[in-house]
Design a protein around this motif. Structure first.
Motif, short mmCIF file in Angstrom:
data_model
loop_
_atom_site.label_atom_id
_atom_site.label_comp_id
_atom_site.label_asym_id
_atom_site.label_seq_id
_atom_site.Cartn_x
_atom_site.Cartn_y
_atom_site.Cartn_z
N SER A 113 5.97 -2.34 0.24
CA SER A 113 4.76 -2.22 -0.35
C SER A 113 4.60 -2.03 -1.87
N SER A 140 -2.91 2.93 3.33
CA SER A 140 -2.29 1.50 3.85
C SER A 140 -3.75 0.48 3.69
N ALA A 166 -4.10 -2.56 0.96
CA ALA A 166 -4.60 -4.20 1.46
C ALA A 166 -5.88 -4.58 0.90
N VAL A 207 -1.57 -10.03 -0.13
CA VAL A 207 -1.77 -9.16 1.06
C VAL A 207 -0.48 -8.96 1.80
N ALA A 222 1.16 -5.53 2.08
CA ALA A 222 0.46 -4.19 2.66
C ALA A 222 0.85 -4.09 4.28
#
Length: 396
Positions: free
Chosen positions: A217, A275, A279, A358, A361
Protein backbone atom coordinates in the motif's frame (compact mmCIF):
# COMPACT_ATOMS: atom_id res chain seq x y z
CA UNK A 1 13.36 8.32 28.44
CA UNK A 2 16.48 6.17 28.03
CA UNK A 3 19.40 6.68 25.65
CA UNK A 4 18.16 4.05 23.19
CA UNK A 5 14.88 5.88 22.56
CA UNK A 6 16.60 9.26 22.36
CA UNK A 7 19.15 7.91 19.88
CA UNK A 8 16.44 6.27 17.78
CA UNK A 9 14.40 9.47 17.65
CA UNK A 10 17.41 11.63 16.71
CA UNK A 11 18.74 9.17 14.13
CA UNK A 12 15.42 8.70 12.35
CA UNK A 13 14.96 12.45 12.15
CA UNK A 14 18.36 13.05 10.56
CA UNK A 15 18.18 10.08 8.20
CA UNK A 16 14.68 10.79 6.94
CA UNK A 17 15.55 14.36 6.00
CA UNK A 18 18.19 12.79 3.78
CA UNK A 19 15.83 10.09 2.54
CA UNK A 20 13.03 12.53 1.68
CA UNK A 21 15.25 14.72 -0.46
CA UNK A 22 17.06 11.88 -2.25
CA UNK A 23 13.78 10.17 -3.22
CA UNK A 24 12.81 13.30 -5.12
CA UNK A 25 16.32 13.58 -6.55
CA UNK A 26 16.12 10.04 -7.95
CA UNK A 27 12.68 10.81 -9.32
CA UNK A 28 14.12 13.92 -10.97
CA UNK A 29 17.07 12.10 -12.53
CA UNK A 30 15.36 8.89 -13.59
CA UNK A 31 11.72 9.89 -14.08
CA UNK A 32 12.30 13.27 -15.71
CA UNK A 33 15.89 13.73 -16.96
CA UNK A 34 16.31 10.14 -18.17
CA UNK A 35 12.60 10.10 -18.99
CA UNK A 36 11.78 6.67 -17.60
CA UNK A 37 9.11 6.12 -14.99
CA UNK A 38 10.04 2.45 -15.33
CA UNK A 39 13.60 3.07 -14.09
CA UNK A 40 12.31 5.32 -11.30
CA UNK A 41 10.14 2.45 -10.11
CA UNK A 42 12.85 -0.15 -10.71
CA UNK A 43 15.37 1.74 -8.56
CA UNK A 44 12.83 1.94 -5.77
CA UNK A 45 12.08 -1.76 -6.15
CA UNK A 46 15.81 -2.52 -5.94
CA UNK A 47 15.98 -0.57 -2.69
CA UNK A 48 13.11 -2.53 -1.19
CA UNK A 49 14.52 -5.83 -2.46
CA UNK A 50 17.87 -5.17 -0.79
CA UNK A 51 16.25 -4.06 2.43
CA UNK A 52 13.90 -7.03 2.42
CA UNK A 53 16.79 -9.48 2.15
CA UNK A 54 18.95 -7.99 4.90
CA UNK A 55 16.05 -7.24 7.28
CA UNK A 56 15.34 -10.92 7.92
CA UNK A 57 19.02 -11.87 8.15
CA UNK A 58 19.72 -9.04 10.59
CA UNK A 59 16.83 -10.07 12.85
CA UNK A 60 18.23 -13.58 13.27
CA UNK A 61 21.78 -12.31 13.84
CA UNK A 62 21.02 -9.49 16.25
CA UNK A 63 19.05 -11.69 18.65
CA UNK A 64 22.05 -13.98 19.00
CA UNK A 65 24.72 -11.24 18.98
CA UNK A 66 23.47 -8.28 20.99
CA UNK A 67 26.93 -6.68 20.95
CA UNK A 68 26.74 -6.61 17.16
CA UNK A 69 23.24 -5.13 17.39
CA UNK A 70 24.65 -2.21 19.35
CA UNK A 71 27.27 -1.35 16.73
CA UNK A 72 26.36 -2.52 13.23
CA UNK A 73 23.27 -0.29 12.64
CA UNK A 74 25.34 2.86 13.14
CA UNK A 75 28.11 1.53 10.90
CA UNK A 76 25.53 0.63 8.24
CA UNK A 77 24.40 4.27 8.20
CA UNK A 78 27.98 5.28 7.41
CA UNK A 79 27.77 2.85 4.48
CA UNK A 80 24.54 4.48 3.33
CA UNK A 81 26.26 7.87 3.46
CA UNK A 82 28.93 6.61 1.05
CA UNK A 83 26.32 5.02 -1.23
CA UNK A 84 24.22 8.19 -1.43
CA UNK A 85 27.30 10.27 -2.19
CA UNK A 86 28.05 7.90 -5.07
CA UNK A 87 24.51 8.36 -6.40
CA UNK A 88 25.24 12.05 -6.83
CA UNK A 89 28.16 11.28 -9.13
CA UNK A 90 26.22 9.48 -11.88
CA UNK A 91 23.07 9.64 -13.98
CA UNK A 92 23.39 6.14 -15.39
CA UNK A 93 20.06 4.40 -14.64
CA UNK A 94 21.60 0.93 -14.26
CA UNK A 95 24.26 2.12 -11.81
CA UNK A 96 21.69 4.15 -9.86
CA UNK A 97 19.51 1.04 -9.60
CA UNK A 98 22.45 -1.01 -8.28
CA UNK A 99 23.33 1.68 -5.74
CA UNK A 100 19.69 1.84 -4.64
CA UNK A 101 19.79 -1.91 -4.01
CA UNK A 102 22.99 -1.55 -1.94
CA UNK A 103 21.40 1.26 0.05
CA UNK A 104 18.45 -1.03 0.74
CA UNK A 105 20.72 -3.79 2.07
CA UNK A 106 22.36 -1.36 4.49
CA UNK A 107 18.97 0.06 5.51
CA UNK A 108 17.77 -3.46 6.33
CA UNK A 109 20.67 -3.79 8.78
CA UNK A 110 19.54 -0.61 10.53
CA UNK A 111 15.87 0.30 10.68
CA UNK A 112 14.13 -3.00 11.60
CA UNK A 113 16.34 -3.18 14.70
CA UNK A 114 15.69 0.48 15.53
CA UNK A 115 11.93 -0.15 15.29
CA UNK A 116 12.24 -3.21 17.53
CA UNK A 117 14.26 -1.20 20.04
CA UNK A 118 11.64 1.55 20.22
CA UNK A 119 8.82 -0.98 20.62
CA UNK A 120 10.59 -2.81 23.46
CA UNK A 121 12.17 0.14 25.28
CA UNK A 122 8.79 1.93 25.20
CA UNK A 123 7.27 -1.16 26.87
CA UNK A 124 4.89 -1.80 24.02
CA UNK A 125 3.28 1.64 23.71
CA UNK A 126 1.73 2.12 20.29
CA UNK A 127 1.70 5.86 20.82
CA UNK A 128 5.47 6.07 21.42
CA UNK A 129 6.18 3.98 18.33
CA UNK A 130 3.83 6.30 16.44
CA UNK A 131 5.88 9.26 17.71
CA UNK A 132 8.99 7.58 16.27
CA UNK A 133 7.35 7.20 12.87
CA UNK A 134 5.92 10.72 13.14
CA UNK A 135 9.44 12.09 13.59
CA UNK A 136 10.35 10.19 10.44
CA UNK A 137 7.49 11.93 8.65
CA UNK A 138 8.75 15.31 9.83
CA UNK A 139 12.19 14.47 8.50
CA UNK A 140 10.89 13.28 5.12
CA UNK A 141 8.72 16.40 4.80
CA UNK A 142 11.67 18.64 5.62
CA UNK A 143 13.71 16.80 3.02
CA UNK A 144 11.01 17.31 0.40
CA UNK A 145 10.58 20.96 1.32
CA UNK A 146 14.35 21.57 1.13
CA UNK A 147 14.63 19.77 -2.19
CA UNK A 148 13.79 22.69 -4.55
CA UNK A 149 16.37 24.93 -2.85
CA UNK A 150 19.10 22.27 -2.85
CA UNK A 151 18.29 21.11 -6.39
CA UNK A 152 18.50 24.68 -7.70
CA UNK A 153 22.27 24.37 -7.06
CA UNK A 154 22.38 21.05 -8.91
CA UNK A 155 20.94 17.64 -8.07
CA UNK A 156 24.37 16.47 -6.90
CA UNK A 157 24.13 18.97 -4.01
CA UNK A 158 21.08 17.06 -2.75
CA UNK A 159 23.05 13.82 -2.55
CA UNK A 160 26.06 15.49 -0.87
CA UNK A 161 23.89 17.04 1.84
CA UNK A 162 22.06 13.76 2.39
CA UNK A 163 25.36 11.92 2.77
CA UNK A 164 26.42 14.19 5.64
CA UNK A 165 23.06 13.73 7.38
CA UNK A 166 23.39 9.94 7.19
CA UNK A 167 26.85 10.16 8.76
CA UNK A 168 25.45 12.20 11.64
CA UNK A 169 22.65 9.66 12.15
CA UNK A 170 25.19 6.83 12.26
CA UNK A 171 27.23 8.59 14.94
CA UNK A 172 24.10 9.09 17.04
CA UNK A 173 23.19 5.39 16.88
CA UNK A 174 26.70 4.26 17.76
CA UNK A 175 26.65 6.46 20.86
CA UNK A 176 23.08 5.79 22.02
CA UNK A 177 22.70 2.06 21.43
CA UNK A 178 25.36 0.98 23.94
CA UNK A 179 22.60 0.14 26.47
CA UNK A 180 20.34 -1.65 23.97
CA UNK A 181 18.48 -4.73 25.25
CA UNK A 182 16.28 -7.01 23.13
CA UNK A 183 14.96 -9.55 25.64
CA UNK A 184 15.22 -12.40 23.14
CA UNK A 185 15.04 -16.04 24.22
CA UNK A 186 16.81 -17.23 21.05
CA UNK A 187 20.41 -18.06 21.90
CA UNK A 188 21.57 -20.68 19.39
CA UNK A 189 21.46 -20.82 15.62
CA UNK A 190 21.19 -24.61 15.37
CA UNK A 191 19.00 -26.28 12.73
CA UNK A 192 16.46 -27.07 15.42
CA UNK A 193 16.35 -23.42 16.42
CA UNK A 194 15.72 -22.37 12.81
CA UNK A 195 12.85 -24.85 12.53
CA UNK A 196 11.40 -23.61 15.80
CA UNK A 197 11.62 -20.01 14.61
CA UNK A 198 9.83 -20.92 11.37
CA UNK A 199 7.05 -22.60 13.37
CA UNK A 200 6.68 -19.48 15.52
CA UNK A 201 6.49 -17.27 12.42
CA UNK A 202 3.66 -19.41 11.09
CA UNK A 203 1.79 -18.81 14.34
CA UNK A 204 2.06 -15.08 13.69
CA UNK A 205 0.87 -15.28 10.09
CA UNK A 206 -1.74 -12.53 10.44
CA UNK A 207 0.90 -10.08 11.71
CA UNK A 208 3.06 -10.99 8.72
CA UNK A 209 0.12 -10.59 6.33
CA UNK A 210 -0.60 -7.12 7.70
CA UNK A 211 3.02 -6.09 7.11
CA UNK A 212 3.08 -7.51 3.58
CA UNK A 213 -0.12 -5.63 2.71
CA UNK A 214 1.06 -2.41 4.33
CA UNK A 215 4.26 -2.53 2.28
CA UNK A 216 2.34 -2.81 -0.98
CA UNK A 217 0.00 0.00 0.00
CA UNK A 218 2.78 2.45 0.82
CA UNK A 219 4.93 1.34 -2.15
CA UNK A 220 3.44 4.17 -4.18
CA UNK A 221 5.60 6.80 -2.47
CA UNK A 222 7.04 10.18 -3.39
CA UNK A 223 9.70 8.86 -5.77
CA UNK A 224 6.92 7.56 -8.04
CA UNK A 225 4.20 10.06 -7.12
CA UNK A 226 6.42 12.98 -8.10
CA UNK A 227 6.71 12.05 -11.81
CA UNK A 228 3.09 10.82 -11.78
CA UNK A 229 1.90 14.28 -10.74
CA UNK A 230 4.24 16.12 -13.11
CA UNK A 231 3.96 13.90 -16.21
CA UNK A 232 0.42 12.50 -15.92
CA UNK A 233 -1.60 14.95 -13.81
CA UNK A 234 -0.44 18.32 -15.12
CA UNK A 235 1.12 19.53 -11.86
CA UNK A 236 4.21 21.76 -12.01
CA UNK A 237 7.36 20.56 -10.23
CA UNK A 238 7.27 23.03 -7.35
CA UNK A 239 3.61 22.38 -6.59
CA UNK A 240 4.22 18.63 -6.73
CA UNK A 241 7.18 18.73 -4.33
CA UNK A 242 5.39 21.03 -1.87
CA UNK A 243 2.23 18.92 -2.01
CA UNK A 244 4.21 15.79 -1.17
CA UNK A 245 5.94 17.67 1.64
CA UNK A 246 2.52 18.72 2.97
CA UNK A 247 1.36 15.10 2.82
CA UNK A 248 4.33 14.06 4.90
CA UNK A 249 3.55 16.74 7.49
CA UNK A 250 -0.11 15.70 7.59
CA UNK A 251 1.02 12.15 8.30
CA UNK A 252 2.32 13.28 11.70
CA UNK A 253 -1.09 13.90 13.33
CA UNK A 254 -2.43 10.99 11.27
CA UNK A 255 0.07 8.58 12.87
CA UNK A 256 -0.57 9.91 16.37
CA UNK A 257 -4.34 9.75 16.01
CA UNK A 258 -4.26 6.24 14.60
CA UNK A 259 -1.89 5.12 17.37
CA UNK A 260 -4.18 6.59 20.00
CA UNK A 261 -7.19 4.95 18.32
CA UNK A 262 -5.44 1.56 18.38
CA UNK A 263 -4.59 1.92 22.09
CA UNK A 264 -8.09 3.08 22.97
CA UNK A 265 -10.05 0.57 20.87
CA UNK A 266 -8.32 -2.12 18.82
CA UNK A 267 -5.74 -2.57 16.11
CA UNK A 268 -8.34 -3.96 13.74
CA UNK A 269 -10.53 -0.87 13.97
CA UNK A 270 -7.59 1.49 13.46
CA UNK A 271 -6.39 -0.58 10.53
CA UNK A 272 -9.83 -0.60 8.90
CA UNK A 273 -10.30 3.17 9.26
CA UNK A 274 -6.88 3.78 7.76
CA UNK A 275 -7.47 1.38 4.87
CA UNK A 276 -10.74 3.04 3.86
CA UNK A 277 -9.05 6.45 3.94
CA UNK A 278 -6.24 5.17 1.69
CA UNK A 279 -8.74 3.84 -0.84
CA UNK A 280 -10.66 7.15 -0.93
CA UNK A 281 -7.53 9.24 -1.52
CA UNK A 282 -6.28 6.92 -4.28
CA UNK A 283 -9.65 7.07 -6.02
CA UNK A 284 -9.44 10.88 -6.03
CA UNK A 285 -5.88 10.78 -7.35
CA UNK A 286 -6.97 8.50 -10.21
CA UNK A 287 -9.99 10.57 -11.22
CA UNK A 288 -8.79 14.18 -10.94
CA UNK A 289 -5.93 16.22 -12.42
CA UNK A 290 -4.11 19.39 -11.40
CA UNK A 291 -4.30 20.77 -7.89
CA UNK A 292 -6.97 18.27 -6.84
CA UNK A 293 -4.67 15.40 -7.81
CA UNK A 294 -1.84 17.01 -5.85
CA UNK A 295 -4.10 17.30 -2.78
CA UNK A 296 -5.19 13.68 -3.18
CA UNK A 297 -1.55 12.54 -3.36
CA UNK A 298 -0.84 14.48 -0.17
CA UNK A 299 -3.83 12.86 1.55
CA UNK A 300 -2.69 9.43 0.39
CA UNK A 301 0.78 9.95 1.89
CA UNK A 302 -0.78 11.05 5.18
CA UNK A 303 -3.11 8.06 5.45
CA UNK A 304 -0.82 5.35 4.08
CA UNK A 305 2.13 6.20 6.31
CA UNK A 306 -0.03 5.87 9.44
CA UNK A 307 -0.50 2.16 8.78
CA UNK A 308 3.22 1.46 9.24
CA UNK A 309 3.44 1.83 13.07
CA UNK A 310 0.34 -0.35 13.38
CA UNK A 311 1.92 -3.09 11.31
CA UNK A 312 5.31 -2.91 13.05
CA UNK A 313 3.92 -2.95 16.58
CA UNK A 314 1.84 -5.98 15.66
CA UNK A 315 5.05 -7.75 14.70
CA UNK A 316 7.07 -6.55 17.70
CA UNK A 317 4.52 -7.53 20.32
CA UNK A 318 3.68 -10.84 18.69
CA UNK A 319 7.41 -11.50 18.43
CA UNK A 320 7.93 -10.67 22.10
CA UNK A 321 5.12 -13.02 23.01
CA UNK A 322 6.83 -15.78 21.00
CA UNK A 323 10.31 -14.93 22.31
CA UNK A 324 11.80 -13.55 19.08
CA UNK A 325 10.95 -9.84 18.71
CA UNK A 326 13.86 -8.78 16.46
CA UNK A 327 13.33 -11.80 14.21
CA UNK A 328 9.62 -11.07 13.88
CA UNK A 329 10.15 -7.39 13.06
CA UNK A 330 12.94 -8.32 10.66
CA UNK A 331 10.76 -10.81 8.77
CA UNK A 332 7.88 -8.33 8.81
CA UNK A 333 10.16 -5.70 7.29
CA UNK A 334 11.16 -8.20 4.62
CA UNK A 335 7.55 -8.93 3.73
CA UNK A 336 6.71 -5.23 3.81
CA UNK A 337 9.61 -4.52 1.50
CA UNK A 338 8.53 -7.31 -0.84
CA UNK A 339 5.16 -5.57 -1.11
CA UNK A 340 6.85 -2.22 -1.66
CA UNK A 341 9.21 -3.77 -4.21
CA UNK A 342 6.31 -4.99 -6.33
CA UNK A 343 4.24 -1.83 -6.06
CA UNK A 344 6.36 0.82 -7.88
CA UNK A 345 6.78 -1.12 -11.13
CA UNK A 346 2.97 -1.29 -11.46
CA UNK A 347 2.57 2.50 -11.41
CA UNK A 348 2.89 3.10 -15.15
CA UNK A 349 0.12 0.68 -16.27
CA UNK A 350 -2.13 1.45 -13.29
CA UNK A 351 -2.00 5.24 -13.63
CA UNK A 352 -3.39 4.91 -17.17
CA UNK A 353 -6.47 3.00 -15.98
CA UNK A 354 -9.62 4.64 -14.56
CA UNK A 355 -9.27 4.32 -10.77
CA UNK A 356 -6.32 1.99 -11.39
CA UNK A 357 -4.36 3.40 -8.44
CA UNK A 358 -7.04 2.13 -6.05
CA UNK A 359 -5.39 -1.28 -6.49
CA UNK A 360 -2.76 -0.13 -3.98
CA UNK A 361 -5.44 -0.11 -1.26
CA UNK A 362 -6.84 -3.59 -1.92
CA UNK A 363 -4.26 -5.68 0.03
CA UNK A 364 -4.43 -3.60 3.21
CA UNK A 365 -8.24 -3.63 3.09
CA UNK A 366 -8.11 -7.42 2.82
CA UNK A 367 -5.63 -7.69 5.71
CA UNK A 368 -7.76 -5.43 7.90
CA UNK A 369 -10.78 -7.69 7.45
CA UNK A 370 -8.88 -10.99 7.93
CA UNK A 371 -10.18 -12.76 11.08
CA UNK A 372 -7.81 -12.85 14.06
CA UNK A 373 -6.80 -16.01 15.86
CA UNK A 374 -9.17 -17.09 18.59
CA UNK A 375 -8.29 -16.30 22.17
CA UNK A 376 -6.65 -13.31 23.79
CA UNK A 377 -3.95 -11.86 21.57
CA UNK A 378 -1.45 -9.05 21.92
CA UNK A 379 -3.82 -6.87 19.90
CA UNK A 380 -6.33 -6.99 22.75
CA UNK A 381 -3.91 -6.28 25.59
CA UNK A 382 -4.02 -2.94 27.35
CA UNK A 383 -1.22 -0.48 26.46
CA UNK A 384 1.73 -0.33 28.85
CA UNK A 385 1.02 3.18 30.02
CA UNK A 386 -2.58 2.21 30.88
CA UNK A 387 -1.65 -0.74 33.11
CA UNK A 388 0.76 -0.04 35.93
CA UNK A 389 3.68 -2.45 35.96
CA UNK A 390 2.73 -4.09 32.65
CA UNK A 391 5.32 -4.58 29.95
CA UNK A 392 3.05 -6.11 27.35
CA UNK A 393 0.95 -3.33 25.83
CA UNK A 394 -1.41 -3.60 22.91
CA UNK A 395 0.20 -4.94 19.78
CA UNK A 396 -0.28 -2.62 16.84
Amino acid sequence: MDSVLLAAFAAVMLATVAFGSTRLALGEVLGIEVGSLFYAGLALSAFFAGRGFSATVSGFIYERRVTLARRLPGLALFGIAATVYAQGLTKDPVLLTILAGLQGILAGLTWPLVQTSVALHSRGSTLILSVYFALGSIGISLGRALYPTLASQGVSRVFMTASMLYMAAGAVLLAGFQSLTLGSTRQEASMGAWRETLALLLKARRALLVNLASGFSVGLNSQVLYPVLVDYKGVDRYTASYALAAGGLASIPSKLLVGALADATSLNRALLVTSISIAASLASLSIFDGIVAAAAAAAYLAFSSSVVPLARMTAAMEGKKLGAPATMVGVSNTLSNIGSMIAPVLAQPLVALPCGLVAYAVPILAAATTPRRKGRSVEEARPTWAVSGSSTGRGT
